[in-house]
Design a protein around this motif. Sequence first.
Motif, PDB file in Angstrom:
ATOM      1  N   THR A   1      11.627  42.552  53.487  1.00  0.00           N
ATOM      2  CA  THR A   1      10.359  43.127  53.947  1.00  0.00           C
ATOM      3  C   THR A   1       9.948  42.550  55.291  1.00  0.00           C
ATOM      4  OG1 THR A   1       9.676  43.342  51.619  1.00  0.00           O
ATOM      5  CG2 THR A   1       7.967  43.586  53.286  1.00  0.00           C
TER       6      THR A   1
ATOM      7  N   THR B   1       9.272  40.889  44.648  1.00  0.00           N
ATOM      8  CA  THR B   1       9.527  41.750  45.797  1.00  0.00           C
ATOM      9  C   THR B   1      10.574  41.088  46.700  1.00  0.00           C
ATOM     10  OG1 THR B   1       7.699  40.740  47.019  1.00  0.00           O
ATOM     11  CG2 THR B   1       7.220  42.772  45.805  1.00  0.00           C
TER      12      THR B   1
ATOM     13  N   ILE C   1       7.786  49.652  52.327  1.00  0.00           N
ATOM     14  CA  ILE C   1       8.286  49.344  50.981  1.00  0.00           C
ATOM     15  C   ILE C   1       9.633  50.017  50.756  1.00  0.00           C
ATOM     16  CG2 ILE C   1       7.888  49.746  48.516  1.00  0.00           C
ATOM     17  CD1 ILE C   1       4.874  49.406  49.106  1.00  0.00           C
TER      18      ILE C   1
ATOM     19  N   LEU D   1      13.422  43.541  40.180  1.00  0.00           N
ATOM     20  CA  LEU D   1      12.185  44.297  40.333  1.00  0.00           C
ATOM     21  C   LEU D   1      11.581  44.591  38.966  1.00  0.00           C
ATOM     22  CD1 LEU D   1      13.527  46.753  43.049  1.00  0.00           C
ATOM     23  CD2 LEU D   1      12.080  44.746  43.426  1.00  0.00           C
TER      24      LEU D   1
ATOM     25  N   MET E   1       4.496  45.442  43.991  1.00  0.00           N
ATOM     26  CA  MET E   1       4.506  46.894  43.929  1.00  0.00           C
ATOM     27  C   MET E   1       3.268  47.431  43.217  1.00  0.00           C
ATOM     28  SD  MET E   1       6.097  49.537  44.876  1.00  0.00           S
ATOM     29  CE  MET E   1       5.848  51.265  44.556  1.00  0.00           C
TER      30      MET E   1
ATOM     31  N   THR F   1       6.372  37.256  43.092  1.00  0.00           N
ATOM     32  CA  THR F   1       5.863  38.600  43.374  1.00  0.00           C
ATOM     33  C   THR F   1       6.818  39.710  42.952  1.00  0.00           C
ATOM     34  OG1 THR F   1       6.839  38.705  45.597  1.00  0.00           O
ATOM     35  CG2 THR F   1       4.666  37.679  45.392  1.00  0.00           C
TER      36      THR F   1
ATOM     37  N   GLU G   1      11.082  50.472  39.590  1.00  0.00           N
ATOM     38  CA  GLU G   1       9.759  49.894  39.363  1.00  0.00           C
ATOM     39  C   GLU G   1       8.815  50.860  38.653  1.00  0.00           C
ATOM     40  OE1 GLU G   1       8.918  47.339  43.231  1.00  0.00           O
ATOM     41  OE2 GLU G   1      10.349  48.952  43.626  1.00  0.00           O
TER      42      GLU G   1
ATOM     43  N   THR H   1      11.427  54.042  44.319  1.00  0.00           N
ATOM     44  CA  THR H   1      10.668  53.149  43.441  1.00  0.00           C
ATOM     45  C   THR H   1      11.221  53.196  42.017  1.00  0.00           C
ATOM     46  OG1 THR H   1       9.051  54.842  42.778  1.00  0.00           O
ATOM     47  CG2 THR H   1       8.581  53.600  44.802  1.00  0.00           C
TER      48      THR H   1
ATOM     49  N   ARG I   1      13.332  48.218  50.101  1.00  0.00           N
ATOM     50  CA  ARG I   1      14.131  48.462  48.887  1.00  0.00           C
ATOM     51  C   ARG I   1      15.527  48.944  49.241  1.00  0.00           C
ATOM     52  NH1 ARG I   1       9.793  46.338  48.095  1.00  0.00           N
ATOM     53  NH2 ARG I   1       8.585  46.526  46.166  1.00  0.00           N
TER      54      ARG I   1
END
Length: 379
Positions: A339, A334, A305, A13, A148, A332, A228, A225, A309
């Motif tokens: 997801t 991600t 999201i 990430l 993100m 990306t 990130e 997050t 994660r």
Amino acid sequence: MSGTLQEPRSGGLRRDVGLLQLVFYGSGTILGAGIFVVVGEVLSEAGHLAPLAYLLAAIVAITSALSFAEVAARIPTSGGPIDYLERAFGLRWLGSATGWTLMVANTVSAATIVTGFVAYLSSFAPVPDWLATSLLVVALVGIAIAGMNESAWLMTVTTVIGIATLLVVLFALRDGLWAAPGAVLEGIAGGGGEGGASAAGLGGLFAGAILAVYSFIGFGDMAQTAEEVRDVKRTMPRAMMISLAIVFVFYLAISGALVGTGSLQAIAEAEAPLVAAVEAVGWPGLPIAVASLFIIVNGALTQIIASSRLLLDIARDGRGAPSALAAISSRTRTPVLATLLVGAVVLTLALLVPLKSLAEATSFAILLVFVGVNLRSSR
């Protein structure tokens, strides 16, 4: 399991998110879940005591957010409480159980918000619920996969629209806002009549508070997050406190304004409570309904999201999910497969399970995690 503050793994990430983006990310998801989707359910349970239900929920949320902020700065991983609790108690099974509990809570929460979005949409657009639900989930999964940074900037724009909408609602309901203190006191005294303490009582207050806890859980998604966020040690705690301060003011003001209108039953039973409230005082509901959709989308996107994660962390740490779900796209940055899987579960739940049942299940699961994280921070 990740160690102390560090950069993401190579090919992992990417740290793209700053303070402003994180504040809007958190504020958007918390407001979208609580004030537009669940407020009617809180009013139904707590009646005139709804502002007190939000106050009780805020106390729980703020104490837990302080714990999350402290630990997230020390252990900045996308697994969040998974790693917090495992390190605190030295029990791998506890971390794994926490991870799967949060997976359930966040995935169910995303379905809850999607259901709320469709309810608002149906208040002015004759779109079949199954079609609206399916299109929304597909769109949100696509945005979450895109990146993100892209998701955070989209949420910044939609949160600004949502906050502006709430300010308009408060202006439209200003008479109810001024009448709110008297209505709450009347409810405490047991003379509230419709929705008053004589109807709700302490049982209704606490039932409303349990539902209202759901309205604050976005700060936990902010913690996830951590891999990130730029300068996570300073940014994360500040963003959490700012976001909670913003949303608490709006929750207290909006719930008070609704209580003060004296039309609790009609508002509580409406598919779009804020739309019903402004229409009851002679304002057009369509602009409010359209604008509300923007911030409701925030909450669903954030939960998708966060769930992806969590699934990534569970998979890469060998906690019962296939290792393929830990794969991160080189383009990306991600977790694409994770997801997509989360999106499929969210779609299924949103199509099959009632809103109130979804919210209650989410609140119960997240309360268990709050207890564990608070125990960890006290050690």
